[in-house]
Design a protein around this motif. Structure first.
Motif, PDB file in Angstrom:
ATOM      1  N   ASP A 169       0.856  -1.190   0.000  1.00  0.00           N
ATOM      2  CA  ASP A 169       0.000   0.000   0.000  1.00  0.00           C
ATOM      3  C   ASP A 169       0.896   1.246   0.000  1.00  0.00           C
ATOM      4  N   PRO A 170       0.530   2.252  -0.792  1.00  0.00           N
ATOM      5  CA  PRO A 170       1.411   3.429  -0.912  1.00  0.00           C
ATOM      6  C   PRO A 170       1.622   4.202   0.390  1.00  0.00           C
ATOM      7  N   PHE A 171       0.678   4.058   1.326  1.00  0.00           N
ATOM      8  CA  PHE A 171       0.762   4.863   2.547  1.00  0.00           C
ATOM      9  C   PHE A 171       1.280   4.077   3.757  1.00  0.00           C
ATOM     10  N   ILE A 172       1.670   2.827   3.557  1.00  0.00           N
ATOM     11  CA  ILE A 172       2.294   2.095   4.673  1.00  0.00           C
ATOM     12  C   ILE A 172       3.789   2.032   4.387  1.00  0.00           C
ATOM     13  N   PHE A 173       4.521   2.886   5.028  1.00  0.00           N
ATOM     14  CA  PHE A 173       5.962   3.008   4.818  1.00  0.00           C
ATOM     15  C   PHE A 173       6.305   3.016   3.325  1.00  0.00           C
ATOM     16  N   GLY A 174       5.479   3.705   2.561  1.00  0.00           N
ATOM     17  CA  GLY A 174       5.675   3.731   1.113  1.00  0.00           C
ATOM     18  C   GLY A 174       6.052   5.099   0.583  1.00  0.00           C
ATOM     19  N   ARG A 175       6.114   6.066   1.405  1.00  0.00           N
ATOM     20  CA  ARG A 175       6.470   7.445   1.036  1.00  0.00           C
ATOM     21  C   ARG A 175       5.516   8.042   0.002  1.00  0.00           C
ATOM     22  N   GLY A 176       4.319   7.451  -0.087  1.00  0.00           N
ATOM     23  CA  GLY A 176       3.318   7.983  -1.016  1.00  0.00           C
ATOM     24  C   GLY A 176       2.966   9.420  -0.677  1.00  0.00           C
ATOM     25  N   GLY A 177       2.897   9.710   0.607  1.00  0.00           N
ATOM     26  CA  GLY A 177       2.539  11.060   1.041  1.00  0.00           C
ATOM     27  C   GLY A 177       3.539  12.096   0.565  1.00  0.00           C
ATOM     28  N   GLU A 178       4.815  11.741   0.596  1.00  0.00           N
ATOM     29  CA  GLU A 178       5.847  12.699   0.173  1.00  0.00           C
ATOM     30  C   GLU A 178       5.694  13.034  -1.307  1.00  0.00           C
ATOM     31  N   GLU A 179       5.363  12.020  -2.104  1.00  0.00           N
ATOM     32  CA  GLU A 179       5.196  12.256  -3.545  1.00  0.00           C
ATOM     33  C   GLU A 179       3.964  13.119  -3.800  1.00  0.00           C
ATOM     34  N   ILE A 180       2.928  12.888  -3.033  1.00  0.00           N
ATOM     35  CA  ILE A 180       1.708  13.667  -3.212  1.00  0.00           C
ATOM     36  C   ILE A 180       1.933  15.132  -2.830  1.00  0.00           C
ATOM     37  N   LEU A 181       2.688  15.365  -1.779  1.00  0.00           N
ATOM     38  CA  LEU A 181       2.960  16.764  -1.397  1.00  0.00           C
ATOM     39  C   LEU A 181       3.660  17.505  -2.532  1.00  0.00           C
ATOM     40  N   GLU A 182       4.541  16.791  -3.238  1.00  0.00           N
ATOM     41  CA  GLU A 182       5.247  17.402  -4.364  1.00  0.00           C
ATOM     42  C   GLU A 182       4.271  17.678  -5.522  1.00  0.00           C
ATOM     43  N   LEU A 183       3.345  16.745  -5.744  1.00  0.00           N
ATOM     44  CA  LEU A 183       2.354  16.955  -6.811  1.00  0.00           C
ATOM     45  C   LEU A 183       1.468  18.162  -6.471  1.00  0.00           C
ATOM     46  N   ILE A 184       1.068  18.245  -5.219  1.00  0.00           N
ATOM     47  CA  ILE A 184       0.228  19.376  -4.785  1.00  0.00           C
ATOM     48  C   ILE A 184       0.980  20.689  -5.020  1.00  0.00           C
ATOM     49  N   LYS A 185       2.257  20.672  -4.660  1.00  0.00           N
ATOM     50  CA  LYS A 185       3.088  21.879  -4.831  1.00  0.00           C
ATOM     51  C   LYS A 185       3.109  22.331  -6.294  1.00  0.00           C
ATOM     52  N   ASN A 186       3.023  21.373  -7.195  1.00  0.00           N
ATOM     53  CA  ASN A 186       3.090  21.679  -8.627  1.00  0.00           C
ATOM     54  C   ASN A 186       1.710  21.724  -9.287  1.00  0.00           C
ATOM     55  N   ASN A 187       0.669  21.770  -8.451  1.00  0.00           N
ATOM     56  CA  ASN A 187      -0.719  21.827  -8.957  1.00  0.00           C
ATOM     57  C   ASN A 187      -1.067  20.681  -9.910  1.00  0.00           C
ATOM     58  N   ILE A 188      -0.564  19.509  -9.599  1.00  0.00           N
ATOM     59  CA  ILE A 188      -0.856  18.344 -10.439  1.00  0.00           C
ATOM     60  C   ILE A 188      -1.894  17.475  -9.726  1.00  0.00           C
ATOM     61  N   PRO A 189      -3.015  17.194 -10.406  1.00  0.00           N
ATOM     62  CA  PRO A 189      -4.031  16.363  -9.757  1.00  0.00           C
ATOM     63  C   PRO A 189      -3.540  14.921  -9.563  1.00  0.00           C
ATOM     64  N   TYR A 190      -4.019  14.296  -8.516  1.00  0.00           N
ATOM     65  CA  TYR A 190      -3.560  12.926  -8.233  1.00  0.00           C
ATOM     66  C   TYR A 190      -4.717  12.112  -7.668  1.00  0.00           C
ATOM     67  N   GLU A 191      -4.527  10.800  -7.691  1.00  0.00           N
ATOM     68  CA  GLU A 191      -5.493   9.911  -7.041  1.00  0.00           C
ATOM     69  C   GLU A 191      -4.716   8.757  -6.418  1.00  0.00           C
ATOM     70  N   VAL A 192      -5.138   8.357  -5.241  1.00  0.00           N
ATOM     71  CA  VAL A 192      -4.482   7.228  -4.572  1.00  0.00           C
ATOM     72  C   VAL A 192      -5.330   5.978  -4.768  1.00  0.00           C
ATOM     73  N   VAL A 193      -4.684   4.918  -5.212  1.00  0.00           N
ATOM     74  CA  VAL A 193      -5.378   3.621  -5.314  1.00  0.00           C
ATOM     75  C   VAL A 193      -4.719   2.699  -4.284  1.00  0.00           C
ATOM     76  N   PRO A 194      -5.415   2.430  -3.191  1.00  0.00           N
ATOM     77  CA  PRO A 194      -4.796   1.648  -2.114  1.00  0.00           C
ATOM     78  C   PRO A 194      -4.395   0.249  -2.583  1.00  0.00           C
ATOM     79  N   GLY A 195      -3.466  -0.336  -1.840  1.00  0.00           N
ATOM     80  CA  GLY A 195      -3.038  -1.699  -2.169  1.00  0.00           C
ATOM     81  C   GLY A 195      -3.096  -2.589  -0.941  1.00  0.00           C
ATOM     82  N   VAL A 196      -2.939  -3.880  -1.158  1.00  0.00           N
ATOM     83  CA  VAL A 196      -2.905  -4.840  -0.048  1.00  0.00           C
ATOM     84  C   VAL A 196      -1.509  -4.763   0.556  1.00  0.00           C
ATOM     85  N   THR A 197      -1.440  -4.340   1.798  1.00  0.00           N
ATOM     86  CA  THR A 197      -0.105  -4.163   2.394  1.00  0.00           C
ATOM     87  C   THR A 197       0.527  -5.500   2.781  1.00  0.00           C
TER      88      THR A 197
END
Ligand SMILES: C[S@@+](CC[C@H](N)C(=O)[O-])C[C@H]1O[C@@H](n2cnc3c(N)ncnc32)[C@H](O)[C@@H]1O
Length: 234
Positions: A89-117
């Motif tokens: 899963d991108p949000f379990i020790f996956g640093r998904g949040g860090e990548e999303i913060l960068e996308l937000i900073k650049n006004n790029i839309p994103y979507e999270v698709v959870p995974g089986v951790t």
């Protein structure tokens, strides 16, 4: 602008990705992927899709988070449909949040698709349920990896019935030493190495004997501590 999809690939078996994740892989112009995914899933990408590996290579250059962020932003700005494929899963020790913060900073839309951790699925696949009525009603998932300069974690402070530790194989000695203080030498422990692969290995023991049983082991692996380790063996 198209979205960047942050997709969980599941715990290392291509059949354990979500239907939505698979659909996005088939449609993507660019797939940015790392280790610990079942690479067979990439065969589902469409012809001409650009596959960019950003995982860690033994002894070679491994991508810094800033470099990965840069690739995501650049490819999105080129108008590409980008899938960022991450193990589990991108949000379990996956640093998904860090990548999303960068996308937000650049006004790029994103979507999270959870995974089986892997934290849940790897133990489950070898018959270890993390909770069990009357035996374990709380779980803590933590990391065994301590970055230099960070305060050292004292694993004896975790009080959940079941403790799941990712990235802890190279720090096993310290983890076990801490845990003996709070849980005693008889507490069951399991180490599952390379889950869902042909090289999968399960080592079970107690906090008192696991260091002897688990010599010379290599990551990736998941450590589970608690009575649930042996519950289905009775
Ligand atoms: C950076 S973390 C990423 C976890 C991932 N986001 C998840 O939800 O599964 C990587 C750690 O997950 C664990 N891991 C992931 N897949 C695994 C597998 N197939 N077998 C054993 N451990 C695994 C290991 O502890 C590994 O060091």
């Amino acid at each position: 602008m198209l979205k960047v999809y942050i997709v969980g690939a599941g715990p290392g078996d291509k059949e354990l990705i979500t239907v939505k994740g698979l659909k996005l892989i088939k449609e993507a112009d660019v797939i940015v992927y790392d280790d610990l995914i079942d690479k067979d899933i990439l065969k589902e990408a469409k012809d001409g899709a650009e596959l960019i590996y950003v995982g860690k290579r033994k002894g070679k250059h491994s991508f810094k988070q800033e470099e990965i962020n840069k690739i995501l932003v650049e490819k999105a700005k080129e108008g590409k449909k980008v899938v960022r494929l991450k193990g589990g899963d991108p949000f379990i020790f996956g640093r998904g949040g860090e990548e999303i913060l960068e996308l937000i900073k650049n006004n790029i839309p994103y979507e999270v698709v959870p995974g089986v951790t892997s934290a849940i699925a790897v133990p489950a696949s070898v018959g270890i349920p993390l909770t069990h009525r009357g035996i374990a009603k709380s779980v803590t998932i933590t990391t065994g990896h301590e970055r230099e300069g960070e305060n050292k974690v004292d694993y004896s402070k975790f009080v959940a019935d079941t403790l799941v530790i990712l990235m802890g194989i190279t720090n096993l000695e310290k983890i076990v030493k801490d845990l003996v203080k709070s849980r005693g030498k008889e507490k069951p422990i399991a180490i599952i190495l390379k889950g869902f692969s042909k090289d999968q290995k399960v080592i079970k023991g107690t906090l008192g004997d696991i260091l002897e049983k688990a010599k010379d082991i290599e990551p990736p692996g998941i450590i589970v501590v608690g009575k649930v380790v042996n519950i289905l063996e009775r």
